[in-house]
Design a protein around this motif. Sequence first.
Motif, PDB file in Angstrom:
ATOM      1  N   GLN A 177       0.833  -1.202   0.000  1.00 41.40           N
ATOM      2  CA  GLN A 177       0.000   0.000   0.000  1.00 41.40           C
ATOM      3  C   GLN A 177       0.870   1.256   0.000  1.00 41.40           C
ATOM      4  N   LEU A 178       1.961   1.249   0.771  1.00 46.29           N
ATOM      5  CA  LEU A 178       2.867   2.396   0.774  1.00 46.29           C
ATOM      6  C   LEU A 178       3.493   2.566  -0.608  1.00 46.29           C
ATOM      7  N   ASP A 179       3.906   1.463  -1.221  1.00 48.46           N
ATOM      8  CA  ASP A 179       4.486   1.528  -2.569  1.00 48.46           C
ATOM      9  C   ASP A 179       3.504   2.159  -3.557  1.00 48.46           C
ATOM     10  N   GLU A 180       2.228   1.792  -3.448  1.00 45.47           N
ATOM     11  CA  GLU A 180       1.208   2.352  -4.339  1.00 45.47           C
ATOM     12  C   GLU A 180       1.084   3.853  -4.158  1.00 45.47           C
ATOM     13  N   VAL A 181       1.037   4.300  -2.905  1.00 47.07           N
ATOM     14  CA  VAL A 181       0.888   5.729  -2.624  1.00 47.07           C
ATOM     15  C   VAL A 181       2.108   6.488  -3.138  1.00 47.07           C
ATOM     16  N   VAL A 182       3.305   5.954  -2.899  1.00 41.12           N
ATOM     17  CA  VAL A 182       4.537   6.604  -3.352  1.00 41.12           C
ATOM     18  C   VAL A 182       4.581   6.657  -4.883  1.00 41.12           C
ATOM     19  N   ALA A 183       4.103   5.607  -5.531  1.00 38.03           N
ATOM     20  CA  ALA A 183       4.092   5.576  -6.996  1.00 38.03           C
ATOM     21  C   ALA A 183       3.066   6.554  -7.569  1.00 38.03           C
ATOM     22  N   GLU A 184       1.984   6.741  -6.842  1.00 39.00           N
ATOM     23  CA  GLU A 184       0.863   7.542  -7.338  1.00 39.00           C
ATOM     24  C   GLU A 184       1.080   9.040  -7.169  1.00 39.00           C
ATOM     25  N   HIS A 185       1.875   9.443  -6.193  1.00 45.21           N
ATOM     26  CA  HIS A 185       2.051  10.861  -5.858  1.00 45.21           C
ATOM     27  C   HIS A 185       3.515  11.256  -6.018  1.00 45.21           C
ATOM     28  N   ASP A 186       3.746  12.479  -6.500  1.00 47.96           N
ATOM     29  CA  ASP A 186       5.120  12.954  -6.706  1.00 47.96           C
ATOM     30  C   ASP A 186       5.874  13.077  -5.390  1.00 47.96           C
ATOM     31  N   VAL A 187       5.209  13.629  -4.384  1.00 50.16           N
ATOM     32  CA  VAL A 187       5.839  13.842  -3.074  1.00 50.16           C
ATOM     33  C   VAL A 187       4.924  13.254  -2.007  1.00 50.16           C
ATOM     34  N   VAL A 188       5.495  12.400  -1.157  1.00 48.48           N
ATOM     35  CA  VAL A 188       4.729  11.768  -0.082  1.00 48.48           C
ATOM     36  C   VAL A 188       5.488  11.949   1.222  1.00 48.48           C
ATOM     37  N   LEU A 189       4.849  12.597   2.187  1.00 47.98           N
ATOM     38  CA  LEU A 189       5.397  12.701   3.535  1.00 47.98           C
ATOM     39  C   LEU A 189       4.783  11.572   4.346  1.00 47.98           C
ATOM     40  N   THR A 190       5.626  10.661   4.830  1.00 37.72           N
ATOM     41  CA  THR A 190       5.137   9.487   5.551  1.00 37.72           C
ATOM     42  C   THR A 190       5.458   9.636   7.029  1.00 37.72           C
ATOM     43  N   ASP A 191       4.429   9.581   7.852  1.00 31.46           N
ATOM     44  CA  ASP A 191       4.542   9.749   9.298  1.00 31.46           C
ATOM     45  C   ASP A 191       4.467   8.371   9.943  1.00 31.46           C
ATOM     46  N   PHE A 192       5.608   7.895  10.427  1.00 35.25           N
ATOM     47  CA  PHE A 192       5.638   6.648  11.205  1.00 35.25           C
ATOM     48  C   PHE A 192       5.362   7.031  12.651  1.00 35.25           C
ATOM     49  N   TYR A 193       4.265   6.517  13.211  1.00 32.72           N
ATOM     50  CA  TYR A 193       3.807   6.956  14.525  1.00 32.72           C
ATOM     51  C   TYR A 193       3.323   5.762  15.349  1.00 32.72           C
ATOM     52  N   ALA A 194       3.020   6.037  16.622  1.00 26.84           N
ATOM     53  CA  ALA A 194       2.364   5.054  17.484  1.00 26.84           C
ATOM     54  C   ALA A 194       1.303   5.785  18.308  1.00 26.84           C
ATOM     55  N   ASP A 195       0.191   5.107  18.568  1.00 23.50           N
ATOM     56  CA  ASP A 195      -0.906   5.729  19.318  1.00 23.50           C
ATOM     57  C   ASP A 195      -0.491   6.132  20.736  1.00 23.50           C
ATOM     58  N   TRP A 196       0.460   5.407  21.327  1.00 19.69           N
ATOM     59  CA  TRP A 196       0.869   5.668  22.705  1.00 19.69           C
ATOM     60  C   TRP A 196       1.935   6.767  22.809  1.00 19.69           C
ATOM     61  N   CYS A 197       2.367   7.290  21.680  1.00 18.04           N
ATOM     62  CA  CYS A 197       3.490   8.223  21.631  1.00 18.04           C
ATOM     63  C   CYS A 197       2.996   9.660  21.765  1.00 18.04           C
ATOM     64  N   GLY A 198       3.352  10.316  22.878  1.00 19.96           N
ATOM     65  CA  GLY A 198       2.946  11.710  23.115  1.00 19.96           C
ATOM     66  C   GLY A 198       3.390  12.664  22.016  1.00 19.96           C
ATOM     67  N   PRO A 199       4.686  12.659  21.652  1.00 20.90           N
ATOM     68  CA  PRO A 199       5.128  13.550  20.572  1.00 20.90           C
ATOM     69  C   PRO A 199       4.396  13.295  19.252  1.00 20.90           C
ATOM     70  N   CYS A 200       4.035  12.037  18.989  1.00 27.26           N
ATOM     71  CA  CYS A 200       3.285  11.726  17.764  1.00 27.26           C
ATOM     72  C   CYS A 200       1.927  12.420  17.787  1.00 27.26           C
TER      73      CYS A 200
END
Length: 119
Positions: free
Chosen positions: A25-48
């Motif tokens: 799914q990530l590969d599809e999004v990256v292929a489909e859009h010129d620029v993709v900002l990907t946020d790797f996060y966790a629900d328990w992470c305060g800074p996230c």
Amino acid sequence: MATDTASDAGTTTTSEPLHINGQSQLDEVVAEHDVVLTDFYADWCGPCQMLEPVVERLAAETDAAVAKVDVDTNQQLAGAYGVRGVPTLILFADGEQAEEIVGVQGEEQLRSLIERYTE
């Protein structure tokens, strides 16, 4: 993509973050859009959680697509990109990983980073 609605089909950007589940799914999004900002996060992470409204504004207001990857449900994907801490932001440009930022960043910093690749 099944989540497209008639109003945004055929456009090059999305106005809200795309929740990614798995490498293909990530590969599809990256292929489909010129620029993709990907946020790797966790629900328990305060800074996230602090970063979430910033990421949502960037999705709505910039020419980049924004993808969100929950590292708890996508541990292999996070590992594939060497994500060791959250939040980690990875910017893809023209299908290639171009930037990696670890930790919370200000909205202006992220906006100018995206603009370097979208203008």
